[in-house]
Design a protein around this motif. Sequence first.
Motif, PDB file in Angstrom:
ATOM      1  N   ASP A 254     -16.722 -21.695-100.737  1.00  0.00           N
ATOM      2  CA  ASP A 254     -17.317 -22.459-101.836  1.00  0.00           C
ATOM      3  C   ASP A 254     -17.182 -23.963-101.610  1.00  0.00           C
ATOM      4  N   GLN A 255     -16.411 -24.384-100.602  1.00  0.00           N
ATOM      5  CA  GLN A 255     -16.341 -25.794-100.239  1.00  0.00           C
ATOM      6  C   GLN A 255     -17.568 -26.229 -99.443  1.00  0.00           C
ATOM      7  N   GLY A 256     -18.381 -25.281 -99.030  1.00  0.00           N
ATOM      8  CA  GLY A 256     -19.516 -25.576 -98.175  1.00  0.00           C
ATOM      9  C   GLY A 256     -19.171 -25.286 -96.729  1.00  0.00           C
ATOM     10  N   ALA A 257     -20.038 -25.708 -95.841  1.00  0.00           N
ATOM     11  CA  ALA A 257     -19.840 -25.438 -94.419  1.00  0.00           C
ATOM     12  C   ALA A 257     -18.787 -26.372 -93.837  1.00  0.00           C
ATOM     13  N   THR A 258     -18.002 -25.849 -92.905  1.00  0.00           N
ATOM     14  CA  THR A 258     -17.099 -26.704 -92.143  1.00  0.00           C
ATOM     15  C   THR A 258     -17.853 -27.229 -90.919  1.00  0.00           C
ATOM     16  N   VAL A 259     -17.539 -28.440 -90.516  1.00  0.00           N
ATOM     17  CA  VAL A 259     -18.215 -29.070 -89.383  1.00  0.00           C
ATOM     18  C   VAL A 259     -17.288 -29.020 -88.177  1.00  0.00           C
ATOM     19  N   LEU A 260     -17.718 -28.309 -87.146  1.00  0.00           N
ATOM     20  CA  LEU A 260     -16.983 -28.265 -85.889  1.00  0.00           C
ATOM     21  C   LEU A 260     -17.460 -29.407 -84.999  1.00  0.00           C
ATOM     22  N   SER A 261     -16.517 -30.156 -84.458  1.00  0.00           N
ATOM     23  CA  SER A 261     -16.865 -31.300 -83.607  1.00  0.00           C
ATOM     24  C   SER A 261     -16.050 -31.241 -82.330  1.00  0.00           C
ATOM     25  N   THR A 262     -16.633 -31.738 -81.260  1.00  0.00           N
ATOM     26  CA  THR A 262     -15.929 -31.791 -79.982  1.00  0.00           C
ATOM     27  C   THR A 262     -16.091 -33.175 -79.370  1.00  0.00           C
ATOM     28  N   VAL A 263     -15.661 -33.322 -78.130  1.00  0.00           N
ATOM     29  CA  VAL A 263     -15.650 -34.623 -77.473  1.00  0.00           C
ATOM     30  C   VAL A 263     -17.070 -35.040 -77.080  1.00  0.00           C
ATOM     31  N   ASN A 264     -17.214 -36.342 -76.792  1.00  0.00           N
ATOM     32  CA  ASN A 264     -18.505 -36.847 -76.321  1.00  0.00           C
ATOM     33  C   ASN A 264     -18.830 -36.270 -74.949  1.00  0.00           C
ATOM     34  N   GLY A 265     -20.095 -35.973 -74.727  1.00  0.00           N
ATOM     35  CA  GLY A 265     -20.529 -35.460 -73.437  1.00  0.00           C
ATOM     36  C   GLY A 265     -22.019 -35.653 -73.260  1.00  0.00           C
TER      37      GLY A 265
END
Length: 487
Positions: A254-265
């Motif tokens: 119910d918090q909404g979607a979680t955002v997965l992030s990784t390193v620059n590439g």
Amino acid sequence: MQTISQNSKLYLIVSLFVITVLNTANAQIVISKPQLGFSQACANEGFNTFSATFVFAPDESVEASNQFTIELSDSNGDFSNPTNIFITEVGQVITSPATLNFQFPENTAGEGYRIRIKSSAPVATSTPSDPFAAYYKLHDIPFTINNLVSTAAYCSGSSYLLTIDNPGTGNNISPLIYPSLTYLWYRETGPTTSEFVGEGSSLSVDEEGTYFVETNYGSCTSDSFSNRVTISESTSGVTNIEISSSLGTNFCPDQGATVLSTVNGNSYQWYKNGIIIPDATEQSYETTESGTFAVQVDLGGCSGAGEIILDSQEFIGAINVDDTNELAEGESLSVILSDTAISPEYQWFLNGQIISGVTQNNFNATELGDYEIIVTETQGCETSVSFFFSIIEPFNPFPDIDKIPNLISPNGDNINDTWIIPQEYTAGSDTQITILTNRGEVVFQSNEYLNNWPENDLELTNINKVFYYIITTSDNQVKKGSITIIK
């Protein structure tokens, strides 16, 4: 040595100033150098009140229409184009010494500011104050870099670009929304020490270490600084990289979607449970699901790979009945809902209206209509999930009717979809049913008619179609007529 009190200092300043005024020929009014009530001005939205005290003489020379103005120099102490930061009301200040409170404008940023005092009637200007540092901290909260990913790697002979996130994930407020701000980058040299390595909103790194950036507020301290990122050099073909989740690894849907992030590439590919996610080729990926998520990143000359395990903590549930259920008069349908919700609460609805008094996970339904069950988890995620089912009247393929219909509408609404004729002509009556087109072609013929024509799509156009029927009973009685098919 005995320390002179603050009051004694002020008395001495006033005495010396009065002597100076008395010795000044043709002076209408003289204003002393402002004495600052602060050593440096570090202002922000929550605090921006500062003071200065000055002496003027003789008091009686100040006219009733006089106004005192506080002027602010540029950051180098130059008054060529001063800024008025405070003006008194007419006749507001008539006795000396005087203390005025003022605020700094939002574009203040520098180490060498001065202020001076001017009067309007008579006209006079003080000596500038001692120089001081002053900054208005437009952004005074922590911010993120590198998508909050705390590690990164660069290939041997290459470099890695650290950037301030804009806007970043979650509740991050980026300082980049204020174009006037500047930034200083540092590399840690010890647990509490660091060295300056560059300026700007980004930094190209080709040396291993832990880096961070601060908004440049000079000698003023602030809370406008970034997270730390540890950079390493990759000497192998594939290096381990980190994935961050904006809502953490355990989150509520119910918090909404979680955002997965990784390193620059240079390029990215995301996976879930070892299976490639189509079109998931950006640096970030949003999801509300549980599972093991992985990413492969082309770092240019080498590559990186990492994974993260997510648990969305969404409870699961099921009901023991079909989406659509038939119920004859006098019968009931026992509905039981099973779920994994923590401390669940149940609400039952029939045709949009709450069913009073039904608060358990089971119910004996006796009425036709559309049902909804809302299950709310009251602990943990505190989220709600709805389950639906319907109860309809049983379909009777052989209803007791008197007349042969000449109009049907096979549109899938379970109303008048097939040609229903009296039971005396259906299966078991040894009656032959023949249906023909308007050109005399036989499209259906049976001696055991089940009230089920048409079973297949008739490929109707926008124009209604007409068929003809012949009913021949076992004693050779014949009935003929037409059937109009409405699209």
